[in-house]
Scaffold this motif. Structure first.
Motif, short mmCIF file in Angstrom:
data_model
loop_
_atom_site.label_atom_id
_atom_site.label_comp_id
_atom_site.label_asym_id
_atom_site.label_seq_id
_atom_site.Cartn_x
_atom_site.Cartn_y
_atom_site.Cartn_z
N THR A 29 -7.84 -14.46 1.56
CA THR A 29 -8.38 -14.56 0.24
C THR A 29 -8.81 -13.18 -0.41
O THR A 29 -8.95 -12.75 -1.49
N ALA A 30 -9.34 -12.75 0.13
CA ALA A 30 -9.86 -11.30 -0.02
C ALA A 30 -9.02 -10.61 0.01
O ALA A 30 -8.86 -9.54 -1.00
N GLN A 31 -7.91 -10.91 0.89
CA GLN A 31 -6.59 -9.80 0.98
C GLN A 31 -5.52 -9.69 -0.34
O GLN A 31 -5.32 -8.92 -0.95
N VAL A 32 -5.04 -10.73 -0.66
CA VAL A 32 -5.00 -11.09 -1.69
C VAL A 32 -5.37 -10.63 -2.98
O VAL A 32 -4.60 -10.16 -3.90
N ARG A 33 -6.22 -11.39 -3.11
CA ARG A 33 -7.59 -10.63 -4.65
C ARG A 33 -7.16 -9.02 -4.78
O ARG A 33 -7.19 -8.55 -5.59
N ARG A 34 -7.69 -8.22 -3.58
CA ARG A 34 -7.53 -7.08 -3.24
C ARG A 34 -6.31 -6.44 -3.62
O ARG A 34 -6.53 -5.16 -4.49
N SER A 35 -4.55 -7.23 -3.40
CA SER A 35 -4.24 -6.17 -2.94
C SER A 35 -3.47 -6.46 -5.08
O SER A 35 -2.91 -5.73 -5.03
N ALA A 36 -4.04 -7.56 -5.33
CA ALA A 36 -3.57 -8.20 -6.92
C ALA A 36 -4.27 -6.77 -7.97
O ALA A 36 -4.32 -6.39 -8.80
N GLU A 37 -5.76 -6.60 -7.25
CA GLU A 37 -6.68 -5.58 -7.97
C GLU A 37 -5.86 -4.44 -8.28
O GLU A 37 -6.39 -3.89 -9.47
N SER A 38 -5.06 -4.57 -6.45
CA SER A 38 -4.47 -2.97 -7.01
C SER A 38 -3.89 -2.44 -8.02
O SER A 38 -3.92 -1.00 -8.22
N ILE A 39 -2.86 -3.18 -7.75
CA ILE A 39 -2.24 -3.57 -8.78
C ILE A 39 -2.15 -2.65 -10.47
O ILE A 39 -2.41 -2.02 -10.81
N ALA A 40 -3.34 -3.14 -11.10
CA ALA A 40 -3.70 -2.98 -12.20
C ALA A 40 -4.57 -1.58 -12.00
O ALA A 40 -4.66 -0.28 -13.33
N ALA A 41 -5.57 -1.73 -11.31
CA ALA A 41 -6.62 -0.24 -10.51
C ALA A 41 -5.37 0.59 -10.45
O ALA A 41 -6.08 1.37 -11.46
N ASN A 42 -4.16 0.59 -9.89
CA ASN A 42 -3.40 1.67 -9.67
C ASN A 42 -2.89 2.10 -10.77
O ASN A 42 -3.02 3.88 -11.10
N ILE A 43 -2.21 1.53 -11.91
CA ILE A 43 -2.07 1.71 -13.06
C ILE A 43 -2.82 2.60 -14.22
O ILE A 43 -2.57 3.38 -14.58
N ALA A 44 -4.46 1.76 -13.91
CA ALA A 44 -5.00 2.54 -14.48
C ALA A 44 -5.60 3.83 -13.75
O ALA A 44 -6.20 4.69 -14.78
N GLU A 45 -5.69 4.34 -12.85
CA GLU A 45 -5.89 5.13 -12.46
C GLU A 45 -5.00 6.23 -12.62
O GLU A 45 -5.22 7.14 -12.85
#
Length: 119
Positions: A36-52
């Protein structure tokens, strides 16, 4: 500097993240700190890296963060496959979420190509 919220690819990636949070809410309790944590974290990372990347200086750095987002999208696809294969995610939900991740990957690839062509 760009406003990441204006990028269509970020909007789609954010929608993917929200969909994954909803879909993983019913995963087994013992997976809370695992899949649960892994899939959520990897999905968040997609948008977060675009933002960064939008907050970085120059197109080369922005492109690098888009590449990192691409890697996170591939990781998300794998975690969704594991969730489906373990029976935590219905085949229909897997297909819908994976399709949305693939769409984000296509958009990322197009934006990366455009940035490279503009150099």
């Amino acid at each position: 500097m760009r406003d990441f919220r204006d990028l269509h690819v970020w909007q789609k990636a954010h929608e993917v993240t929200l969909g994954i949070y909803r879909a993983t809410g019913g995963f087994p309790k013992d997976e809370q700190f695992g899949l649960t944590a892994q899939v959520r974290r990897s999905a968040e990372s997609i948008a977060a890296n675009i933002a960064e990347g939008c907050g970085r200086d120059g197109e080369a750095e922005f492109s690098r963060f888009l590449q990192i987002s691409m890697g996170s999208a591939s990781e998300t696809e794998y975690h969704l496959l594991v969730a489906k294969d373990l029976g935590y995610l219905a085949t229909s939900d897997h297909g819908e979420l994976s399709g949305r991740v693939e769409e984000v990957k296509r958009m990322l690839a197009g934006l990366i190509r455009k940035l490279r062509a503009d150099r």
